[in-house]
Design a protein around this motif. Structure first.
Motif, PDB file in Angstrom:
ATOM      1  N   TRP A   6       0.819  -1.213   0.000  1.00 28.05           N
ATOM      2  CA  TRP A   6       0.000   0.000   0.000  1.00 28.05           C
ATOM      3  C   TRP A   6       0.853   1.262   0.000  1.00 28.05           C
ATOM      4  O   TRP A   6       0.356   2.349   0.198  1.00 28.05           O
ATOM      5  CB  TRP A   6      -0.963  -0.027   1.199  1.00 28.05           C
ATOM      6  N   GLU A 106     -11.005  -4.563  -0.929  1.00 26.36           N
ATOM      7  CA  GLU A 106      -9.728  -3.949  -0.553  1.00 26.36           C
ATOM      8  C   GLU A 106      -9.783  -2.424  -0.624  1.00 26.36           C
ATOM      9  O   GLU A 106      -9.246  -1.734   0.243  1.00 26.36           O
ATOM     10  CB  GLU A 106      -8.599  -4.479  -1.448  1.00 26.36           C
ATOM     11  N   ALA A 109     -11.586  -1.269   2.333  1.00 30.13           N
ATOM     12  CA  ALA A 109     -10.859  -1.568   3.577  1.00 30.13           C
ATOM     13  C   ALA A 109      -9.584  -0.743   3.732  1.00 30.13           C
ATOM     14  O   ALA A 109      -9.284  -0.242   4.810  1.00 30.13           O
ATOM     15  CB  ALA A 109     -10.513  -3.054   3.623  1.00 30.13           C
ATOM     16  N   ALA A 110      -8.836  -0.602   2.632  1.00 32.07           N
ATOM     17  CA  ALA A 110      -7.511   0.003   2.757  1.00 32.07           C
ATOM     18  C   ALA A 110      -7.486   1.468   2.345  1.00 32.07           C
ATOM     19  O   ALA A 110      -6.576   2.205   2.682  1.00 32.07           O
ATOM     20  CB  ALA A 110      -6.498  -0.794   1.927  1.00 32.07           C
ATOM     21  N   THR A 177      -4.432  -0.654  12.938  1.00 34.65           N
ATOM     22  CA  THR A 177      -4.885  -1.189  11.651  1.00 34.65           C
ATOM     23  C   THR A 177      -6.287  -1.777  11.781  1.00 34.65           C
ATOM     24  O   THR A 177      -6.562  -2.515  12.731  1.00 34.65           O
ATOM     25  CB  THR A 177      -3.927  -2.311  11.180  1.00 34.65           C
ATOM     26  N   HIS A 181      -8.662  -4.212   6.950  1.00 34.68           N
ATOM     27  CA  HIS A 181      -7.392  -4.097   6.225  1.00 34.68           C
ATOM     28  C   HIS A 181      -6.550  -5.367   6.416  1.00 34.68           C
ATOM     29  O   HIS A 181      -5.912  -5.859   5.482  1.00 34.68           O
ATOM     30  CB  HIS A 181      -6.641  -2.861   6.717  1.00 34.68           C
TER      31      HIS A 181
END
Ligand code: TRP
Ligand code: SF4
Length: 443
Positions: A6, A106, A109-110, A177, A181
Motif C-alpha cells: 500500500w 480492498e 478496507a484500505a 490497523t 485491512h
C-alpha cells in the motif's frame, strides 16, 4: 528491505529484489514456452517469476491453466495498467482462461472508498477498456470481491489458520490497523485460489501477473495453499518423499497417493517404498522436477476429488513499473504523470510533450555524448506500448544513445503513435462497450 503493497515506492532495483526475495529470473527459456512470446516477455519488462515452470508445463502439454488478476478501482486506468492487461490478453490467446477480481473489498478496507464509487470506476475505467484492448469475454470473467460468496467463504476458512502475528510481521500492521485491512490480503488469497475450485475449473496451474509490490500477497497465498494440502513433497538425497501430513488418516491418504502414482505411470518405474507408520512414500531418485510438478498436480486433484481443497500453489510473474512522465512512479492520483486510456488524444500528446527525458542539457552535448533511454519515460512508452516491432525499438534506442536522436523529435514521434493508439482504442471501446454486461458475473 520490506515490500509494502500500500506504499508508494517504485522498487526499481530488480536484481536486488530477485536476490532478496527469491524471485526467479524470467529468462528466454521461460518465455519460449509460448509460440509467439509477447513483447513484454521478450523485452524483460516481465523480469521475474515464482514457479512459472508449472505454467510452462501446461502450455507445452496443452493442459488447462488460468490467469488470475485483480484491479484496484481507485482511479483511472493508465498505461501501466494497460501493460498488465496486454499480458493477460496474450496469455488468453495462448490458452488460459482469465479471471479478474474487482478489489472492491480492498479499496473500501484500505483506502476508504465507497462500494458504489468502486463499482462505477471498475466498470467504466477498467472493464470497458479491457474489452477494447481485446479481452475475449468468452474466455474471461470479471467479478466483485464483495459479491462472490465463494471467495468470502474461502477467506473465512483460510482465516482460521492465520495468526495475527504473522500478518503483523509480513505487513507491518499495528494496533491502529482495521480488521478489514488485515483481512484484505486473505481475501486476495481467496481470489487467487478460488479459481481452482471445481465450479471454476478445478485444480490447475494459475498465473498471477503483478507488480512486485504484490509479492507479499503472493507469498502469503502460496503458503496458505500449501497449508491446506494433505501432502508435502520433498526432494531429498535418496529421492522424492511424499509425506501425508494429517495424523489420523495417513494410511488412507497414502492409498490415494498410490493410485495417483499408478495413474501417472510413476509407480513401478521409480520403485517406491511405503512406510505406513510415518505416513511416507519414498520414490527413487529418477524423478525430474517436471515429474514432481506433475505429481503435485495429480495429488491436488486427488485431494479435491475427496472433498479437500486441493489447491496448487499459484505461480506469479512480476513486471517492472512504468515511470511516470514526471519521473516518479506512474500513478492515477497524479494526472500529469500518467496517460489514461480515456484521455483525449490531443491532451495525451500535450502531457507527453512535457515529459521529463533521459536527454542532455544542451543539444551539442546530446549530439556529442548521446542520451540515456534507460532513464527516459518517453523511451518506456516505446518499449512497453508504442514500438511493437523490435527493430523499431532498437532503432530508437541506438539513435538515442548515439546522439542522432534529439528529444523534441523523439517526443513528437511518440506522441503521433500515442494519438493513433488512443484514437483506435477509443473507437474500439465504443464498439465493445455492450460486452461489459456479458463479462461481469453477478456473483
Ligand atoms: N491488491 C491488488 C492491487 O492492489 C488487487 C487484487 C485483488 C489482486 N485481488 C487480486 C491482484 C488477485 C492479483 C490477484 O492492485
Ligand atoms: Fe528519451 Fe527520446 Fe530523448 Fe532518448 S531521444 S532521451 S528516448 S526522449
Amino acid at each position: 528491505m520490506q515490500i509494502d503493497p500500500w506504499g508508494k515506492s517504485q522498487y526499481q532495483d530488480y536484481g536486488r529484489l530477485r536476490a532478496e526475495f527469491g524471485i526467479e529470473e524470467f529468462t528466454p527459456q521461460e518465455w519460449q514456452a509460448f509460440d509467439q512470446p509477447h513483447m513484454l516477455l521478450r523485452r524483460g519488462v516481465v523480469f521475474g517469476h515464482r514457479d512459472f515452470q508449472r505454467i510452462r508445463d501446461a502450455v507445452r502439454r496443452h493442459d488447462p491453466w488460468a490467469v488470475m488478476t485483480g484491479l484496484m478501482p481507485s482511479g483511472n486506468m493508465h498505461f501501466g495498467h494497460k501493460m498488465l492487461m496486454d499480458q493477460c490478453i496474450a496469455h488468453q490467446e495462448s490458452g488460459a482462461d482469465v479471471h479478474i477480481a474487482v478489489a472492491d473489498f480492498e479499496v473500501v478496507a484500505a483506502r476508504g472508498f465507497t462500494l458504489d464509487k468502486a463499482r462505477e470506476i471498475a466498470l467504466d475505467q477498467y472493464v470497458a477498456n479491457h474489452l477494447a484492448l481485446g479481452l475475449d469475454p468468452n474466455k474471461a470473467e470479471v467479478y466483485f470481491q464483495t459479491t462472490r460468496h465463494r471467495v468470502k467463504d474461502l477467506a473465512d476458512q483460510f482465516a482460521t489458520k492465520i495468526k495475527f502475528g504473522q500478518m503483523q510481521s509480513m505487513y507491518g500492521f499495528g494496533p491502529e490497523t482495521s480488521i478489514a485491512h488485515v483481512n484484505a490480503p486473505i481475501v486476495q488469497a481467496a481470489d487467487i485460489l478460488h479459481v481452482q475450485r471445481d465450479e471454476f475449473g478445478g485444480p490447475r496451474p494459475v498465473l498471477v501477473p503483478v507488480g512486485v509490490d504484490q509479492d507479499p500477497h503472493i507469498r502469503l497465498t502460496r503458503d496458505i495453499a500449501q497449508q491446506w494440502r494433505r501432502y508435502n513433497l520433498l526432494q531429498a538425497k535418496d529421492g522424492v518423499w511424499i509425506l501425508a501430513v494429517k495424523g489420523e488418516e495417513k494410511q488412507r491418504w497414502l492409498d490415494v497417493a498410490e493410485s495417483a502414482l499408478e495413474e501417472l505411470g510413476m509407480g513401478t518405474r521409480t520403485g517406491r517404498k511405503r512406510n505406513d507408520k510415518h505416513g511416507q512414500i519414498v520414490l527413487g531418485k529418477q524423478c525430474s522436477n517436471r515429474d514432481i510438478r506433475a505429481l503435485d498436480l495429480a495429488l491436488a486433484r486427488a485431494e479435491a476429488k475427496k472433498g479437500e481443497l486441493g489447491l496448487l500453489r499459484p505461480s506469479a510473474s512480476f513486471h517492472r513499473f512504468m515511470t511516470g512522465l514526471t519521473g516518479d512512479k506512474m500513478s492515477s492520483s497524479d494526472p500529469d504523470s500518467s496517460i489514461f486510456l480515456t484521455d483525449e488524444p490531443a491532451a495525451a500528446k500535450k502531457k507527453l510533450m512535457r515529459s521529463v527525458t533521459g536527454g542532455k542539457a544542451t543539444r551539442e552535448e546530446q549530439e556529442r555524448d548521446g542520451a540515456d533511454p534507460s532513464k527516459c519515460p518517453v523511451y518506456e512508452m516505446f518499449l512497453y506500448h508504442l514500438a511493437e516491432d523490435d527493430n523499431h525499438l532498437q532503432q530508437v534506442h541506438d539513435e538515442c544513445t548515439g546522439g542522432e536522436r534529439l528529444c523534441g523529435g523523439c517526443k513528437t514521434e511518440a506522441a503521433e503513435l500515442l494519438m493513433d493508439m488512443l484514437k483506435q482504442h477509443q473507437e474500439k471501446r465504443d464498439a465493445t462497450e455492450h460486452l461489459v454486461a456479458e463479462i461481469v458475473r453477478a456473483d
